[in-house]
Structures are given as structure tokens and as C-alpha cells.
Design an enzyme around this catalytic site. Structure first.
Site: not given
Ligand SMILES: [Mg+2]
Length: 395
Positions: A9, A104-105
Site C-alpha cells: 500500500d 495504490d494497493e
Molecule cells: Mg495508500
């Protein structure tokens, strides 16, 4: 089999990209989002801003109240998407089993990669280093025997966290966490549990499966297993996804509803084509709308009979769009996806009405034409109106 799952993350992703690209923002409270006077919301907050209580999804006006020196940066989604794609590429160097769950993960199942890279820890550390070397951005990594534990682990020591939870440490890791951390537990469920004296994940283990099911139905079962650190869900890479979809980010935000309908028609057609190519049908059709301030809604409809006909997918999407009218804000992204997939059953065709059979025949002909002359050879009438080319991205 014992699995090794990594959850990566990015730390305050959008804000970190802005701090990286504007060295004058380093160490300062920065948020990405719309201006307070345009009723903007915080899309991402730097860790310096978070110290003031600024959080993502917070109204920008409130954020400024909490932190008067807040630096507000307009979003550069193109750039975030570009960086995101490049980061995902790094993950694929270690395993094909990558499930991206947001910009974003992602989850990585590295169980099968250990022969090549020794340990999951080694892979996690290398990924962190590569992201730093290539992008000058930090990521937090969590490693565990399943998705639930890995995701909580990545959140444990943010930013730049690295948390490894061995199978025999799962209970001691989960037990002290507040019960709210269990997936799917919202305010209401947490309140009910708190009233029963259940504050932590460990406390929740005192409730039997029967009791939890009586209290929360299907969700009770999930709570029962998750609080014991049991989560069998696989990491599902994109090509085996249980859903498929198409979306478009517009180069200019759209307020013209008829244009939205025409693009929805085009997307429905592409999704239908992909289903038909894979001899699949769907039961659930989902509309995704992202407004200009990044607020994103998702609305679904489940049909009684499975379908892969463009017309039926489009009809359902149209109904979902109509429910959102009048548009409360200009739209920056439109997505059409289908899920609840099943294999095409030829016999089922006879259950359809004569009209559907005719539609299916017609679809076969147009699919054939597209195969021969390209996707734009045959387009639904609804698409023709909106033959603009102002797409940011089509994927
Ligand atoms: Mg994040």
C-alpha cells in the site's frame, strides 16, 4: 497449503507524488483535492496534514479550518495513474498473482515464487526498495498467511511500514486490535458488539458461530472466521477476474446526459463482446460514476436471467444512470462492468422470448462483422451521437 500473501500500500499516494515533484512541499501539510470554495474534498493528505486531523474524503473547507496553513494541490490523475501502472509492473516481476484493489494497493500471492526469491520477506523488502529507487515514493508492506492479515499488517506501521505476521503470530497480532478493523464491520455492527462488551478482535472470539449468525446473519459467519485469522479468499489476478468491465475517463468533465448514455452504449457493447468471446454470461450489471470532485458511486442491478447481449446490458445500465439524474455534479469517469458470471448455456436460449432469440442472432452477425472489419464497424445507434474523441483513457 500455507500461503504467503503480501499487501503493498503506497503511503499517502497522491500527496506523496506531489511532495516528490514539488520539493518546496516536503515536510509540509499538503492535500490533493478541490478548492474549498468549489465544495472540494480531500482526495489524499500528507502525513504532516494528518497530524492536524485532516483525512481523505473530508470536505476541503473543514480541512482548512483544521489546518489553516494547508497547501492544496489540484489533482494530476494522469500522473498518478502512470506511476501506479509502473508500480504494478514491479509487482509482476515477483509473481503473476497480483490483484490490484485500488490505484495504490495490491495483493500478491508469492507462495509459488519462494523457490526463486527465497522468502516473502525478501520479496517485500525488494519491492519497497525498487519503488523507492524508481519512483522516490514510499510504500508500506504487510505479509501474512492470507489477505485479511496481510492488509492489516501493511497498515500497522505506516508510513514505510514493514510488518510480517507468521502463521503462529496471527492470534497475538489480531487479538488486541479494535473489533472495527474486521472487514465489513461498520459503525452499526461495531456498536452492537461494543454493547455486548466486545471491544477487540480477541473479544469477538467469545461469541459462537450460532450467536454471531443470529446477530448479523451472513456477516456473522465472516466475523467468526476473520477474528480467528481465517480467510481463504484467493488473490485473483485480472485475467481470472470474476467480473469484467470497461471505463472511460473523460478529458473534460461531462454534464451532457445524452452523451453519457451514448458512451454507456459503447461500453456496454465492448463488455458484451468480451463476454460473448469468452462464452460467458453475466447476471449483475454495475454502473460506476466518478464525479468531478472524485466522489465515486457504484450502482448494480442483478437480472433474473443471465445475459451477454449488448442490448440487455445497455438497458440495465441506462436504468441505473436514470436513477442518478439529474446529475448532481459533472462526471469525469464512466464505467460499465458485469459480474456474477457463468458459462453460456446454449439450452437456456430456448427459455428466452422470441425477441431475445432474434437479438442474439443479430448480435452474432454484428460480432462477426466486428471481427472482420474492426470494433467500430457496427456500433449501437446510441453511440453515434457522441462520436467525440475526448477520452483521456480507455481500458
Ligand atoms: Mg495508500
Amino acid at each position: 497449503m500455507l500461503r504467503q500473501i503480501i499487501h503493498v500500500d503506497m503511503d499517502a499516494f497522491f500527496a506523496s507524488v506531489e511532495q516528490r515533484d514539488h520539493p518546496e512541499f516536503a515536510g509540509k501539510p499538503v492535500v490533493v483535492g478541490g478548492k474549498p470554495e468549489t465544495r472540494g474534498v480531500v482526495a489524499a493528505a500528507s502525513y504532516e496534514a494528518r497530524k492536524f486531523g485532516v483525512r481523505s474524503a473530508m470536505a476541503m473547507a473543514l480541512a482548512v479550518k483544521k489546518c489553516p496553513d494547508l497547501i492544496i494541490v489540484p489533482p494530476r490523475h494522469h500522473e498518478y495513474e502512470r506511476v501506479s501502472r509502473s508500480i504494478m509492473e514491479i509487482f509482476y516481476q515477483f509473481t503473476p498473482l497480483v490483484e490490484q484493489i485500488s490505484i495504490d494497493e495490491a495483493f500478491l500471492d508469492v507462495t509459488g515464487s519462494l523457490g526463486l526469491f527465497q522468502t516473502a520477506e525478501n520479496i517485500g523488502r525488494t519491492i519497497q526498495q525498487k519503488i523507492w529507487q524508481v519512483h522516490a515514493l514510499t510504500a508500506s508492506v504487510g505479509i501474512g498467511p492470507n489477505k485479511f492479515v496481510a492488509k492489516l499488517a501493511s497498515d500497522f506501521h505506516k508510513p514505510q511500514g514493514f510488518t510480517m505476521v507468521h502463521p503462529d503470530q496471527v492470534a497475538s497480532f489480531l487479538d488486541p486490535l479494535i473489533v472495527h478493523t474486521i472487514w465489513g464491520i461498520g459503525e452499526k455492527t461495531a456498536l452492537t458488539l461494543n454493547k455486548l462488551g466486545i471491544k477487540t478482535v480477541g473479544d469477538a472470539k467469545s461469541l459462537s458461530l450460532t450467536r454471531l449468525e443470529a446477530l448479523f446473519g451472513k456477516q456473522g459467519k465472516q466475523i467468526f472466521y476473520l477474528c480467528r485469522g481465517i480467510d481463504e479468499r484467493p488473490v485473483v489476478p485480472e485475467h481470472e477476474a470474476k467480473s469484467l468491465g470497461k471505463e472511460i475517463t473523460f478529458s473534460q468533465d461531462i454534464i451532457d446526459v445524452s452523451y453519457l448514455f451514448s458512451i454507456a452504449g459503447k461500453l456496454a457493447d465492448q463488455v458484451g463482446l468480451r463476454l460473448r468471446k469468452g462464452s460467458k454470461q453475466c447476471r449483475t450489471v454495475t454502473l460506476k460514476l466518478r464525479y468531478c470532485d472524485w466522489e465515486t458511486i457504484s450502482r448494480s442491478h442483478t437480472c433474473t436471467d443471465p445475459t451477454n447481449l449488448t442490448k440487455t446490458i445497455y438497458q440495465n445500465i441506462s436504468l441505473l444512470i436514470k436513477k442518478e439524474l439529474p446529475l448532481k455534479k459533472p462526471v469525469r469517469l464512466l464505467g460499465v462492468s458485469v459480474s456474477n458470471l457463468c458459462s453460456e448455456n446454449v439450452q437456456q436460449q430456448s427459455l428466452f422470448g422470441a425477441q431475445d432469440v432474434r437479438e442474439a442472432e443479430l448480435t452474432k452477425v454484428t460480432d462477426h462483422l466486428k471481427e472482420k472489419y474492426g470494433e467500430m464497424a457496427v456500433v449501437p445507434g446510441s453511440v453515434l451521437y457522441g462520436k467525440k474523441t475526448n477520452f483521456r483513457k480507455m481500458d
